[in-house]
Scaffold this motif. Structure first.
Motif, short mmCIF file in Angstrom:
data_model
loop_
_atom_site.label_atom_id
_atom_site.label_comp_id
_atom_site.label_asym_id
_atom_site.label_seq_id
_atom_site.Cartn_x
_atom_site.Cartn_y
_atom_site.Cartn_z
N SER A 108 0.83 -1.21 0.00
CA SER A 108 0.00 0.00 0.00
C SER A 108 0.86 1.25 0.00
O SER A 108 0.52 2.26 -0.64
N TRP A 127 -8.68 6.16 -4.47
CA TRP A 127 -8.25 5.04 -3.63
C TRP A 127 -9.48 4.24 -3.20
O TRP A 127 -10.43 4.79 -2.65
N ASP A 179 -7.01 -1.28 -3.13
CA ASP A 179 -6.09 -1.63 -2.06
C ASP A 179 -6.58 -2.84 -1.27
O ASP A 179 -7.76 -2.94 -0.94
#
Length: 813
Positions: A108, A127, A179
């Motif tokens: 990340s 994101w 993510d």
């Protein structure tokens, strides 16, 4: 307990029982399996096209100003791979990369640094928390709130996510960072539907990416970079360590396994407390006896965090209590409001969270109203020894927090969406020997019911499983609540298409209902109906029909001839007869059900329209088109008048009528109607919506009947490619499309192209339906024909497509 019923609509579709119809202004599929379809009004669609992103727009969870050591080459390589549009990307999707590696390896961090470094090269950087499909949808919904707040403020989470997908399709040049992807398949839909930007994924999973995206493995830091990182964090960038300190740092970095997260945690502790590097190593030595080269990174982290938590507890004992509770929830976006019962005073809550933040044990969301905990922190904390009450530290606190939040009446969709990941996280993290609680099971059921009412029953499996385990342990195997939980879990498996798990659960539930409640108890009758439906869905009509017959006879006797459940059983039995080809018994039963519903509900009630359509479908199957076509025409006219021209049932009825024209030999009329339906579906739902795919499939069948084989094959090739990309390799629409294309190739005299498709279809059918299922036997026969045709080279043997036929997929009545 849900009473499963054979249904309404009966659309003659070539895509099987899970085909999805349309309605509204514009509809967008927002999840990977295409099962969640959201309607958007025309005004919202216009905004999706017209609204531009402000300069450097994004939602990155932190800045790039922190320490970034030892990853410069990976950063440059990532940029090269993402921007590469040349020959290297020919066999794989360009503009897509997945970074995978051990938890805590810095995936990340690398993605975040890349996003900050190159953000000016993109129109938007967004994101996305991608641990589950639900979190992906929530993150996309936040994009709509950022770009179009005037509309998003009054829209639900699914609608906002659908709007975001439309916006991304209209505005190229963006970067999406997915993510912490748990299941790479969750991204299939988004990679296929959004080709005009870059996708960057991070994941602990190294497998499952080969059909989706090229991967970039991220390994441990090099020794020199690890020492540099540790010294910078421990002494600060302004202070150069001595040679002795560098040696101590090198030894400690080796003990820590060169894992970035462990190095960061150690550096934070050393900087905060002023502990000497050598002393820190000595503390580790008392609890972890292993050579530097053989250190297990996760165990190393566990020892680091043990000492870090000791320091935090000295500073703020309440902080450790909070962290232990958060260990059992989802790692991302834990609402501060959920933790408030521990610290009713906002000042005390802020101080406790601040202590955790100071040691990098948590991070904050952009608005600081939610907390993120790294998964490895949670893993370590969950493995602490249980106390005298049998609970590991924090587990009971986490259960109480979730119970309190659910019992407070979170009926607001937005609140439910915020809470849902943490209910699921609590269910998934249940310790093997933890005490059971019916209150916790009730919490899982409440969350599952929320998903059920949202049309996401297949997503309730984890919650239903946890509720069943809790009730079996707390109440016993045959308690009524346990039986209900078992039925609910079977229903969840059934909705997901996993009949191999659903059927044994239904069988066990029925046997226990008979034993405990008796053979004619209403719950027993419902259980018998549900099992019959599961047999029906699996193609096992020899077992389904006797159960339906028994259920109908008992409901007629106990509930009466016109009770809704009795009418449902009658409709179910008629559907089973029809599926078995026994139209002599199916048609009178449909006729009786239609007459009763007309008398009780009226001629235009939706259930009555469903019965009328089902009867027309039975006439269609019997070849009695003189009765089927007028009935289809009547049902369509009534649906247009009662439900509207774009209602899903109306579009289904239009497709039904086209199939009837097709069977009557009126191919031109069928093609004209199907082309109209397809144009409407594409305009309202989009080009890759399951209903659009189904209609395109039916139109290809009509083209083939008209002798336009090349046009039919071109359409079927498009359908199969889209179905595989959007819906997945085993979705019923994909399976049907593969068979249809194989049949068309054989008609075209190209068995060599048909054989690989039939081999794949046979393998899938054997896996999911069994070797003796009728579909499996049909595919095996067609494969043998294709091989014989190829061997003999005698031209094509005519075989028919899987042409649209009226189906009665299950619903609840």
């Amino acid at each position: 307990m849900t009473d499963r019923a054979a249904a309404g609509g009966g659309a003659p579709q070539a895509t099987g029982t899970r085909s999805v119809a349309v309605g509204g202004d514009v509809s967008v599929a927002i999840t990977g399996d295409g099962a969640r379809v959201v309607m958007l009004p025309a005004e919202a669609v216009r905004w999706a096209k017209e609204v531009d992103a402000p300069p450097a727009a994004g939602n990155l969870p932190g800045s790039a100003s922190g320490v970034f050591v030892g990853r410069q080459s990976e950063l440059a390589e990532l940029r090269r791979l993402l921007a590469d549009q040349g020959e290297a990307a020919v066999t794989q999707v360009s503009g897509v990369r997945a970074v995978h590696g051990l938890g805590g390896i810095g995936k990340s961090t690398l993605a975040l640094h890349y996003a900050h470094t190159y953000r000016r090269a993109y129109t938007l950087v967004w994101w996305i928390n991608a641990a589950s499909t639900e979190q992906i949808v929530t993150s996309l919904a936040a994009l709509a709130s950022r770009l179009c707040p005037q509309w998003a403020a009054s829209a639900g989470v699914p609608e906002r996510a659908a709007w975001a997908l439309l916006w991304l399709q209209w505005h190229p040049g963006w970067l999406l960072v997915f993510d912490n992807v748990e299941d790479p398949a969750d991204l299939r839909h988004y990679l296929g539907a959004l080709p005009d930007g870059h996708h960057l994924a991070t994941s602990r999973t190294a497998t499952g990416w080969h059909t989706l995206a090229p991967t970039m493995p991220l390994g441990l830091l090099e020794a020199e970079a690890a020492v540099d990182l540790l010294c910078t964090l421990t002494f600060g960038a302004e202070h150069a360590p001595t040679s002795a300190q560098c040696r101590d740092a090198a030894d400690l970095a080796a003990d820590l396994g060169y894992l970035p997260l462990a190095l960061e945690q150690a550096g934070a502790y050393l900087f905060e407390t002023g502990t000497l590097l050598a002393d820190y190593r000595q503390m580790l030595g008392r609890v972890m006896d292993a050579a530097a080269g053989g250190i297990d990174p996760e165990r190393t982290i566990a020892r680091i965090w043990h000492h870090t938590l000791t320091a935090i507890e000295r500073r703020n004992p309440q902080a450790v209590t909070l962290l232990n509770a958060m260990a059992w929830l989802a790692p991302d976006a834990i609402p501060r409001t959920l933790l408030a019962p521990f610290c009713p005073d906002p000042l005390a809550l802020g101080q406790a969270l601040g202590a955790l933040y100071a040691y990098n044990m948590i991070t904050y969301s952009a608005d600081r109203q939610a907390i993120n905990v790294h998964r490895l922190v949670q893993t370590v904390l969950r493995h602490q020894s249980a106390g005298s009450d049998g609970y590991p530290p924090g587990r009971q606190d986490a259960e109480h927090l979730i119970q309190r939040a659910v019992s407070a009446g979170n009926t607001d969709t937005l609140e439910w969406e915020r809470l849902l990941p943490h209910v699921i996280g609590l269910a998934e993290s249940t310790p093997a020997h933890s005490p059971t609680s019916t209150e916790t099971a009730d919490t899982y059921d409440a969350a599952a019911q929320y998903l059920h009412h949202q049309g996401r029953e297949a997503h309730t499996i984890r919650l239903r499983t946890a509720a069943l385990v809790q009730r079996e342990q707390a109440l016993g195997d045959t308690h009524p609540s346990t039986l209900t939980s078992r039925n609910n879990l079977a229903s969840a498996y059934e909705s997901s298409g996993d009949l191999k798990r659903a059927i044994p659960l239904y069988e066990a539930t029925l046997a226990q209902h008979v034993e405990i409640l008796g053979d004619t108890h209403p719950d027993t009758l419902t259980s018998r109906n549900n099992l019959a439906y599961a047999y029906w869905s699996s193609g096992d009509l020899k077992r389904a029909i006797p159960l339906y017959e028994a259920t109908l006879a008992q409901r007629e006797e106990i509930l009466g001839d016109t009770h809704p459940s009795t009418l449902t059983s009658r409709n179910n039995l008629a559907s089973a007869y029809r599926a078995a080809g026994d139209l002599r018994r199916a048609i009178p039963l449909y006729e009786a059900t239609l007459a009763q519903r007309e008398e009780i509900l009226g001629g235009t009630h939706p259930d009555t329209l469903t019965c009328r359509n089902n009867l027309a479908s039975a006439y269609w199957s019997a070849g009695d088109l003189q009765r089927a076509i007028p009935l289809f025409e009547m049902a369509l006219e009534q649906r247009e008048r009662v439900l509207g021209t774009s209602h899903p049932d109306t579009m289904t009825g239009r497709n039904n009528l086209a199939s009837a024209y097709f069977k009557a030999g009126d191919v031109e009329r069928a093609i004209e109607l199907l082309e109209t339906v397809l144009a409407q579906a594409e305009q309202i739902l989009g080009d890759t919506h399951p209903h659009s795919l189904a209609t395109r499939n039916n139109l290809a069948s009509a083209y083939l009947m008209a002798g336009d084989v090349e046009r039919a094959i071109e359409l079927l090739e498009t359908v199969l490619a889209q179905a595989e990309q959007i819906l997945g390799d085993t979705h019923p629409t994909t399976v049907t499309s593969r068979r249809n294309l194989a049949d068309a190739y054989q008609d075209f005299g190209a068995p060599a192209r048909a054989i690989p498709l039939l081999e794949t279809a046979l393998a899938r059918s054997q896996q999911f339906l069994g070797a003796m299922h009728p579909d499996t036997l049909t595919i095996r026969s067609k494969l043998a024909q294709a091989r014989q045709l190829q061997a003999c080279q005698r031209g094509s043997t005519a075989t028919s497509l899987t042409v649209a036929g009226p189906q009665q997929p299950p619903t609840t009545d």
